[in-house]
Design a protein around this motif. Structure first.
Motif, PDB file in Angstrom:
ATOM      1  N   ASP A   1       0.829  -1.201   0.000  1.00  0.00           N
ATOM      2  CA  ASP A   1       0.000   0.000   0.000  1.00  0.00           C
ATOM      3  C   ASP A   1       0.868   1.258   0.000  1.00  0.00           C
ATOM      4  O   ASP A   1       0.503   2.273  -0.601  1.00  0.00           O
ATOM      5  N   ALA A   2       2.039   1.201   0.650  1.00  0.00           N
ATOM      6  CA  ALA A   2       2.922   2.370   0.687  1.00  0.00           C
ATOM      7  C   ALA A   2       3.379   2.768  -0.712  1.00  0.00           C
ATOM      8  O   ALA A   2       3.654   3.944  -0.973  1.00  0.00           O
ATOM      9  N   ALA A   3       3.477   1.783  -1.625  1.00  0.00           N
ATOM     10  CA  ALA A   3       3.871   2.100  -2.998  1.00  0.00           C
ATOM     11  C   ALA A   3       2.745   2.801  -3.750  1.00  0.00           C
ATOM     12  O   ALA A   3       3.002   3.643  -4.617  1.00  0.00           O
ATOM     13  N   LEU A   4       1.507   2.474  -3.394  1.00  0.00           N
ATOM     14  CA  LEU A   4       0.358   2.990  -4.140  1.00  0.00           C
ATOM     15  C   LEU A   4      -0.152   4.335  -3.635  1.00  0.00           C
ATOM     16  O   LEU A   4      -0.617   5.156  -4.422  1.00  0.00           O
ATOM     17  N   ILE A   5      -0.095   4.553  -2.325  1.00  0.00           N
ATOM     18  CA  ILE A   5      -0.761   5.716  -1.734  1.00  0.00           C
ATOM     19  C   ILE A   5      -0.024   7.008  -2.028  1.00  0.00           C
ATOM     20  O   ILE A   5       1.196   7.111  -1.830  1.00  0.00           O
ATOM     21  N   GLU A   6      -0.789   7.994  -2.490  1.00  0.00           N
ATOM     22  CA  GLU A   6      -0.212   9.322  -2.716  1.00  0.00           C
ATOM     23  C   GLU A   6      -0.008  10.019  -1.377  1.00  0.00           C
ATOM     24  O   GLU A   6      -0.759   9.804  -0.432  1.00  0.00           O
ATOM     25  N   ASP A   7       1.007  10.880  -1.330  1.00  0.00           N
ATOM     26  CA  ASP A   7       1.332  11.543  -0.073  1.00  0.00           C
ATOM     27  C   ASP A   7       0.637  12.894   0.042  1.00  0.00           C
ATOM     28  O   ASP A   7       1.278  13.940   0.182  1.00  0.00           O
ATOM     29  N   ASN A   8      -0.710  12.827   0.017  1.00  0.00           N
ATOM     30  CA  ASN A   8      -1.464  14.041   0.311  1.00  0.00           C
ATOM     31  C   ASN A   8      -1.309  14.364   1.791  1.00  0.00           C
ATOM     32  O   ASN A   8      -1.023  13.483   2.605  1.00  0.00           O
ATOM     33  N   VAL A   9      -1.539  15.616   2.145  1.00  0.00           N
ATOM     34  CA  VAL A   9      -1.233  16.020   3.516  1.00  0.00           C
ATOM     35  C   VAL A   9      -2.367  16.833   4.127  1.00  0.00           C
ATOM     36  O   VAL A   9      -3.060  17.576   3.422  1.00  0.00           O
ATOM     37  N   GLU A  10      -2.532  16.647   5.410  1.00  0.00           N
ATOM     38  CA  GLU A  10      -3.471  17.442   6.199  1.00  0.00           C
ATOM     39  C   GLU A  10      -2.666  18.642   6.712  1.00  0.00           C
ATOM     40  O   GLU A  10      -1.742  18.456   7.512  1.00  0.00           O
ATOM     41  N   PRO A  11      -2.980  19.867   6.253  1.00  0.00           N
ATOM     42  CA  PRO A  11      -2.036  20.967   6.439  1.00  0.00           C
ATOM     43  C   PRO A  11      -1.959  21.544   7.844  1.00  0.00           C
ATOM     44  O   PRO A  11      -0.991  22.249   8.151  1.00  0.00           O
ATOM     45  N   ILE A  12      -2.920  21.276   8.696  1.00  0.00           N
ATOM     46  CA  ILE A  12      -2.869  21.862  10.043  1.00  0.00           C
ATOM     47  C   ILE A  12      -1.883  21.094  10.920  1.00  0.00           C
ATOM     48  O   ILE A  12      -1.065  21.664  11.631  1.00  0.00           O
ATOM     49  N   SER A  13      -1.946  19.763  10.848  1.00  0.00           N
ATOM     50  CA  SER A  13      -1.078  18.940  11.697  1.00  0.00           C
ATOM     51  C   SER A  13       0.132  18.388  10.958  1.00  0.00           C
ATOM     52  O   SER A  13       1.088  17.928  11.587  1.00  0.00           O
ATOM     53  N   GLY A  14       0.087  18.360   9.628  1.00  0.00           N
ATOM     54  CA  GLY A  14       1.152  17.733   8.850  1.00  0.00           C
ATOM     55  C   GLY A  14       0.966  16.240   8.690  1.00  0.00           C
ATOM     56  O   GLY A  14       1.846  15.550   8.171  1.00  0.00           O
ATOM     57  N   ASN A  15      -0.211  15.739   9.100  1.00  0.00           N
ATOM     58  CA  ASN A  15      -0.526  14.314   8.959  1.00  0.00           C
ATOM     59  C   ASN A  15      -0.712  13.942   7.482  1.00  0.00           C
ATOM     60  O   ASN A  15      -1.287  14.709   6.712  1.00  0.00           O
ATOM     61  N   ILE A  16      -0.227  12.777   7.096  1.00  0.00           N
ATOM     62  CA  ILE A  16      -0.478  12.307   5.732  1.00  0.00           C
ATOM     63  C   ILE A  16      -1.925  11.850   5.620  1.00  0.00           C
ATOM     64  O   ILE A  16      -2.436  11.134   6.486  1.00  0.00           O
ATOM     65  N   ALA A  17      -2.610  12.273   4.552  1.00  0.00           N
ATOM     66  CA  ALA A  17      -4.008  11.903   4.314  1.00  0.00           C
ATOM     67  C   ALA A  17      -4.032  10.631   3.476  1.00  0.00           C
ATOM     68  O   ALA A  17      -3.665  10.644   2.301  1.00  0.00           O
ATOM     69  N   MET A  18      -4.466   9.549   4.083  1.00  0.00           N
ATOM     70  CA  MET A  18      -4.279   8.224   3.501  1.00  0.00           C
ATOM     71  C   MET A  18      -5.357   7.797   2.499  1.00  0.00           C
ATOM     72  O   MET A  18      -5.168   6.830   1.784  1.00  0.00           O
ATOM     73  N   HIS A  19      -6.503   8.469   2.484  1.00  0.00           N
ATOM     74  CA  HIS A  19      -7.630   7.938   1.704  1.00  0.00           C
ATOM     75  C   HIS A  19      -7.988   8.794   0.495  1.00  0.00           C
ATOM     76  O   HIS A  19      -9.135   8.863   0.103  1.00  0.00           O
ATOM     77  N   GLN A  20      -6.997   9.430  -0.102  1.00  0.00           N
ATOM     78  CA  GLN A  20      -7.281  10.296  -1.245  1.00  0.00           C
ATOM     79  C   GLN A  20      -6.647   9.771  -2.533  1.00  0.00           C
ATOM     80  O   GLN A  20      -6.413  10.533  -3.472  1.00  0.00           O
ATOM     81  N   THR A  21      -6.412   8.468  -2.578  1.00  0.00           N
ATOM     82  CA  THR A  21      -5.788   7.869  -3.760  1.00  0.00           C
ATOM     83  C   THR A  21      -6.815   7.059  -4.535  1.00  0.00           C
ATOM     84  O   THR A  21      -7.576   6.288  -3.950  1.00  0.00           O
ATOM     85  N   PHE A  22      -6.838   7.228  -5.854  1.00  0.00           N
ATOM     86  CA  PHE A  22      -7.731   6.450  -6.725  1.00  0.00           C
ATOM     87  C   PHE A  22      -6.902   5.433  -7.512  1.00  0.00           C
ATOM     88  O   PHE A  22      -5.765   5.725  -7.913  1.00  0.00           O
ATOM     89  N   VAL A  23      -7.499   4.267  -7.722  1.00  0.00           N
ATOM     90  CA  VAL A  23      -6.769   3.207  -8.425  1.00  0.00           C
ATOM     91  C   VAL A  23      -7.615   2.590  -9.530  1.00  0.00           C
ATOM     92  O   VAL A  23      -8.843   2.620  -9.486  1.00  0.00           O
ATOM     93  N   GLU A  24      -6.928   2.029 -10.507  1.00  0.00           N
ATOM     94  CA  GLU A  24      -7.553   1.211 -11.543  1.00  0.00           C
ATOM     95  C   GLU A  24      -7.236  -0.251 -11.259  1.00  0.00           C
ATOM     96  O   GLU A  24      -6.202  -0.564 -10.655  1.00  0.00           O
ATOM     97  N   ILE A  25      -8.110  -1.138 -11.715  1.00  0.00           N
ATOM     98  CA  ILE A  25      -7.884  -2.579 -11.521  1.00  0.00           C
ATOM     99  C   ILE A  25      -7.987  -3.279 -12.862  1.00  0.00           C
ATOM    100  O   ILE A  25      -8.951  -3.073 -13.618  1.00  0.00           O
ATOM    101  N   HIS A  26      -7.015  -4.113 -13.143  1.00  0.00           N
ATOM    102  CA  HIS A  26      -7.021  -4.901 -14.373  1.00  0.00           C
ATOM    103  C   HIS A  26      -6.488  -6.296 -14.070  1.00  0.00           C
ATOM    104  O   HIS A  26      -5.685  -6.477 -13.132  1.00  0.00           O
ATOM    105  N   PRO A  27      -6.896  -7.283 -14.842  1.00  0.00           N
ATOM    106  CA  PRO A  27      -6.311  -8.624 -14.648  1.00  0.00           C
ATOM    107  C   PRO A  27      -4.789  -8.564 -14.803  1.00  0.00           C
ATOM    108  O   PRO A  27      -4.277  -7.855 -15.666  1.00  0.00           O
ATOM    109  N   ALA A  28      -4.102  -9.308 -13.959  1.00  0.00           N
ATOM    110  CA  ALA A  28      -2.631  -9.292 -14.013  1.00  0.00           C
ATOM    111  C   ALA A  28      -2.146 -10.050 -15.235  1.00  0.00           C
ATOM    112  O   ALA A  28      -2.770 -11.006 -15.675  1.00  0.00           O
TER     113      ALA A  28
END
Length: 732
Positions: free
Chosen positions: A705-732
């Motif tokens: 998941d660390a490879a996929l998640i974008e490093d968006n940020v919560e600007p007041i605390s500097g916390n990384i916002a973990m749920h703002q990443t969109f993904v596509e799914i295809h058969p491997a």
């Protein structure tokens, strides 16, 4: 009310001054190796003098539950719960039981190692402690001369011996310490702290009404909440759970709502609207204990249940009903703030909304409400950090609105290292943290590490970060060390001990010893702050407290009280600027922030993509336990949850390997087709998809998941916002 269970001193001055439900269930769930161990029946009573039973503390997660280690013939054969440890209700979870593998795993780092090949190709040679420590000290000195002492960052995470590491950073002279909170708790602490002056603890055991937004306590275990949540008195307690996914907590809840991800604040504001406009709030409490209610009344008018229904996909009638039930149950009602990573870039304000909702029903410092923490004070060890001229302030200074000087912000700090501005940071000292697995956007973390001139990791296992280091120093595990006495705050504060159950195996050493040896090599003035034994340190902590010493020896734990105390803060100033609960934050207004929480709709999900959401399960502590043999037996890999209807539309089947692609990377993992998730989201567990070949059970399995998640940020605390990443799914 009763509950169910009726910094600074020099060396000179220092010396002068000086199984039950979950437990049984966990055993039942353990894998084949553990069942074989249990079948041996080598479990002895505590009073069996022919054998050694050691009171100590678990080190498998942040809870630090009381443990009794059964040592037979120099081998730790079993870990049992300490029945005197009330915080865990005398229980020990699957992870706690599996702690044996941290000691006996073949994947332990057994001796100091020095890199011989390129970073990341896994080529190391064995070194003596003398050689490895000399090399680390030389590099720290060279880095200080070339880049000032701020040119080295000290990265760590919580633990009984972390204090020595961060103290070493201060004594070395670097302002740059980077800890875990901006990956988990920072926005939570900031949101509640701005409102109450502290981050209180929900009194789950005595609450009649609980609302949880994504805090999956049946799997993301926090003691005692995970246990108390399920033990409502006479079935009286109601649990309302909001999560895009049907988790095990959802299965135990009275009601579950598959809320649209990122709209929790809309639900909370609409509840507040109902409670305020219908006059259901605690009027006298609000008048006496809060400021800014009039501003809230006006502000909240726009956030009706009908408006919120369109935002969060929860019917307005249910929002209105839940709000009325919540107010009626007050003060024994809690909107549980959880302990989860930041979801979105509005997370601090979302936590503020939670805090305000709790405040207007008057549950502050009441049984079943939000209770300020108390603690048992131990004697502090002071130290004298040398002063160095010409050291600049923190690299990430001025980034987040409220940046923790001790914790920093991973997102902002890493970006500035890569930019090389405002100054270069070229050295990393790492203790017990694994940023290549724990920090979003792994590629960027690799980029940060690749430009480092020197990296040293102190750890017990060859994780991804150790794999990319230049020198690896093996630490003794928590079952092999004597640690400082620890005071854990909470509704029922407790003092715990951690004792060595066996001698450190191989060539591993306690962190304090490692810090002392490095200090000796750097400067006598630095070493002076570490010139003591652990026994001296503990003796000083317990000075004038023979009652604690006696209790730790006899029971492995100390409590000053076994029933909570409520209402101590009434009539006193809270730790806010006004001394009251700050519904309207003048502090935020002066800083140009919204003084009351303002909802903004999360970005729409692009056509053909899904929102990637993350979460925990009961077997894994972040990325640290996936390679544990016992736990791996229970969960050998992660999978991607996909709604069954979406799978049918795409012609995908359960168990099929798919390629998940975000804007950053593609990862492959098996599909778990289920009705237990919203059609617009997919879910994966954290801690898999490792790079290292030093964790044999995980190599080549599942996705990161660390490879996929974008490093968006919560600007007041500097916390990384973990749920703002969109993904596509295809058969491997």
């Amino acid at each position: 009310m009763t509950i169910a269970f009726s910094k600074k001193l020099s060396r000179r001055n220092f010396l002068l001054a000086s199984s039950c439900a979950i437990g049984a269930g966990s055993v039942a769930m353990m894998g084949s190796r553990y069942r074989a161990l249990a079948a041996s029946k080598h479990v002895f009573e505590l009073d069996d003098l022919a054998n050694r039973d050691v009171f100590t503390s678990c080190g498998m997660c942040v809870n630090k539950c009381g443990v009794i280690a059964r040592v037979r013939n120099g081998v730790i054969e079993k870990l049992d719960p300490n029945p005197h440890f009330l915080k865990s209700r005398g229980m020990l979870c699957a992870r706690g039981n599996a702690g044996l593998d941290t000691v006996y795993s073949p994947d332990r780092i057994k001796y100091p190692m020095i890199r011989t090949g390129e970073r990341g190709d896994g080529k190391f040679r064995q070194a003596s402690w003398e050689e490895a420590l000399d090399l680390v000290a030389k590099n720290l000195q060279d880095l200080a001369e070339k880049y000032t002492r701020a040119g080295t960052v000290f990265v760590s995470t919580e633990g009984y011996q972390e204090h020595f590491f961060t103290t070493f950073a201060e004594c070395y002279g670097s302002p740059n310490t980077l800890r875990h909170p901006s990956l988990c708790l920072a926005s939570n602490i900031q949101g509640f702290g701005a409102t109450y002056g502290t981050n209180p603890t929900p009194d789950v055991l005595n609450a009649d009404y609980l609302i949880m937004s994504g805090a999956n306590r049946s799997e993301a275990l926090i003691t005692p909440d995970s246990i108390d949540m399920l033990t409502g008195e006479g079935g009286k307690r109601k649990v309302v759970y909001l999560d895009p996914r049907f988790t095990k907590t959802a299965a135990k809840a009275t009601e579950w709502f598959p809320i649209r991800a990122g709209s929790d604040m809309a639900f909370i504001l609409a509840m507040t609207n109902v409670i305020v406009t219908e006059g259901l709030y605690a009027k006298q409490f609000v008048a006496d204990m809060t400021i800014g209610f009039d501003e809230l009344k006006t502000h909240i008018e726009q956030y009706t249940p009908e408006w919120a229904e369109a935002e969060c996909d929860i019917p307005a009638a249910d929002i209105r009903r839940i709000a009325r039930e919540f107010a009626a149950a007050a003060p024994r009602a809690v909107y549980y703030q959880g302990r989860r990573s930041s979801f979105f870039d509005n997370d601090t304000q979302m936590r503020r909304a939670m805090a305000i909702l709790n405040g207007v029903i008057g549950n502050w410092d009441q049984p079943g409400g939000m209770v300020p923490n108390s603690s048992i004070v131990l004697e502090r060890h002071d130290y004298l950090a040398p002063w160095y001229d010409g050291v600049p302030p923190r690299l990430d200074s001025g980034s987040a609105s409220y940046l923790s000087e001790k914790d920093g912000s991973w997102k902002y700090f890493r970006d500035r290292v890569i930019e090389g501005k405002p100054y270069p940071v070229k050295g990393m000292m790492i203790y017990k943290q694994n940023p290549l697995v724990s920090v979003a956007n792994r590629q960027k973390t690799l980029e940060m590490m690749e430009q480092m001139e020197f990296i040293c990791t102190i750890d017990i296992t060859m994780n991804d970060t150790a794999y990319y280091s230049d020198v690896i120093l093996p630490e003794a595990t928590y079952l092999e060390r004597l640690d400082p006495i620890e005071s854990l705050g909470g509704i029922l504060p407790v003092v715990t001990t951690r004792e060595p159950c066996i001698k450190p195996m191989y060539e591993s050493k306690p962190n304090l010893w490692i810090i002392q040896q490095l200090s000796k090599r750097l400067d006598d003035e630095i070493y002076a702050s570490f010139d003591f034994t652990m026994e001296e340190y503990r003796h000083h902590q317990l000075r004038n407290r023979p009652d604690i010493t006696k209790a730790l020896k006899e029971k492995g734990v100390f409590y000053e009280k076994t029933t909570p105390t409520y209402g101590d803060t009434y009539g006193k100033r809270l730790k806010t600027k006004s001394g009251k609960i700050e519904i309207y934050s003048e502090k935020y207004a002066q800083k140009g922030l919204d003084p009351l929480p303002v909802y903004s709709r999360p970005a729409d999900i692009p056509e053909g993509r899904y929102r990637l959401i993350l979460g925990r399960n009961a077997y894994l502590t972040h990325g640290t336990t996936a390679n544990n043999a016992y736990l791996h037996d229970l969960m050998p890999e992660n999978s991607l949850w996909l709604n069954a209807g979406e799978a049918r539309k795409r012609g995908l089947r359960n168990g099929q390997v798919v390629k998940v692609t975000s804007s950053l990377a593609s990862e492959q993992l098996k599909l778990f087709v289920t009705e237990k998730i919203r059609p617009d989201c997919v879910f994966m567990s954290h801690g898999f998809g490792v790079i290292t070949s030093g964790q044999r059970l995980l190599q080549g399995k599942s996705g990161s998941d660390a490879a996929l998640i974008e490093d968006n940020v919560e600007p007041i605390s500097g916390n990384i916002a973990m749920h703002q990443t969109f993904v596509e799914i295809h058969p491997a």
